[in-house]
Design an enzyme around this catalytic site. Sequence first.
Site, PDB file in Angstrom:
ATOM      1  N   GLY A 161      41.527  36.810  -3.689  1.00 44.34           N
ATOM      2  CA  GLY A 161      41.411  35.535  -2.985  1.00 44.34           C
ATOM      3  C   GLY A 161      40.256  34.699  -3.471  1.00 44.34           C
TER       4      GLY A 161
ATOM      5  N   HIS B  20      30.714   0.997   0.975  1.00 48.96           N
ATOM      6  CA  HIS B  20      31.610   1.127   2.123  1.00 48.96           C
ATOM      7  C   HIS B  20      32.910   0.384   1.843  1.00 48.96           C
ATOM      8  CE1 HIS B  20      32.987   1.349   6.269  1.00 48.96           C
ATOM      9  NE2 HIS B  20      33.267   0.048   6.200  1.00 48.96           N
TER      10      HIS B  20
END
Length: 470
Positions: free
Chosen positions: A185, A448
Site C-alpha cells: 500500500g 484569489h
Amino acid sequence: MAQETRFDLVIIGSGPGGYVAAVRAAQLGMKTAVVEKSSRLGGVCLNVGCIPSKALLDASEYYHLAKERFAEYGIKTGKVGLDLATMLARKDKVVEDLTENVRKLMEGNHIEVIHGLATLTAPGTVDVDTGKKKKLTLSAGNILLATGSEPLEVKGLTFDGEYIVSSTEALSFDSVPGRLGIVGGGYIGLELGSVWNRLGSMVTVIEMLPKIAANLDGQVGRTLDRILKRQGMQFKLDTRVVEATVSGKAVKAVLATGDKTETMTFDRLLVSVGRRPLTRGLGLEALAVETDERTGQIVVDQEYRTSVKGIYAIGDLVPGPMLAHKASAEGTAAVECMAGRAGEVNYDTIPAVVYTWPEVASVGLTEEQVREREIPYCVGSFPFSGAGRARCMGETDGFVKLISHGKTDRILGVHIIGPRAADMIAECVLALEFGASSEDISRTIHGHPTFSEALQEAAMHVRQCSIYAS
C-alpha cells in the site's frame, strides 16, 4: 585489443540522476560519457516509472471525469467508452518524446552516449559490452554510478510478467483486469491502483502494516484512506500474502491476517513492496566498493564518494528516499564536489508526492515525528472546501496542514491532500529552505481565487496557536 577512450567523467546510467549529472559536468568543462544499457535514455523514471505512470493517471482521470462528473457541469457527452489501446499508445508517445529530448540534451552538451552493459574493472576503468566482439574500455578521472533500482521480489510471489507482475508490466496491461490485487500500500501501488480502478478494475490493496502510505502524516494518511475507499478501492490491512499461484488465467493468493487465512482470486496480481538498488553486474565486489549488508545500498560520504577513490554513487543506489528529484539533486551535487565546488543536498526539504486524486504532497516533519522528538509545536489547517477556487472546480476534498515550532514559529513541515497538491508543495519547500515562519506565509499575498490560498489560511490558523505558545 579493446579500444580505450579517455574522459574526465564516466556516468553509468542515464536516469534523472545520471543525465542531470552529465549536463552539469559538461557545463563545468568536463569531458563526459554516459553509459546506458537500454536502447533509450532516461532510465526507469522516464521509461517505466514516473512519466508513463503519470500519463496513465492523467488519462484515466479524464476518462473518469467524462464518465462520472461531466454531467454535473452541464456537459453532455452521451455514452463514454474506453479505447485502452489508444490510451496506452499515447502514454508510449509521451515517453518516446521525453527520452528523445534527453538524447538531444546529451547531444547539445557534447556528451558521449554509449549503449551497452558497463562493468567496473579497476578504479578509473570501465568495460562496456556493446554487443560487438570487442569490449570498449573507458578510462576516466572519476566514475559516477547512477543505475537506479528495480522492483523487489517476494518469496512465493515470483514475477512471471503476465499474471504476477511488477509495476513495469502494470503500465501496459492489454485489457482492464476485472479483479486486480496489489501487494503493498505504498505510493506506487496506490497510484497504479487508482489508474485501473478508474478504468473499471475491482482493486484490492493488501498491506502488511496497519495503514496505507505509512510515511505520510497520520491525519493525511487516514484521509487518503477514506477517499480511496469512497472511490471504490478496497484495503486489507495487517495482512500479508503467503503465496500466489497461477491457475488458468487467474491468480489465487493466500492471505494471512493474524491467525486467519483466506484465498482470493485475481486476474492480475501487482507486487509493489518496494525497490532495491540495481548493482548487479557493476563489479562492485571485485573493487571492494562498500555496501550496506542489509539494504544493498552503496555507502557514500557527504560528497557521494564511495570507499574506492574516484568512484561516486547517487540516487536509488545510496541511502535516502528513492525519488527522481532526489537523484537529480545528488547528481548535480556530486559533480560540483568533483569540481571542487560546494555541492550539497538538503535532505530536510525533499518533497514527496503521491499522484492519486486528490494528490498528496508533503515536505518536512510529520506531526508524529515532531511529537516523537518532543518539539513544541503548533498546527494550522484549512479545508479545500473553504477555498473558492476548489469550490468552482468541484474539488473540495482534503486540506492543508502546516506545522510550526511552538516558540520560534519556524515552519517544520507542510502536508497537503487536495487538488494540485503536487504543485502547491513547491512554495512550502522554498519556505523551509529559507527558514520561513508561518507568519511569513500568512503575510504573503496569494492570488484569489487559487488553491494556494488554503496554505495562507492554514498559516493564519497556526498564528492563533503561536500567540499563546509558552
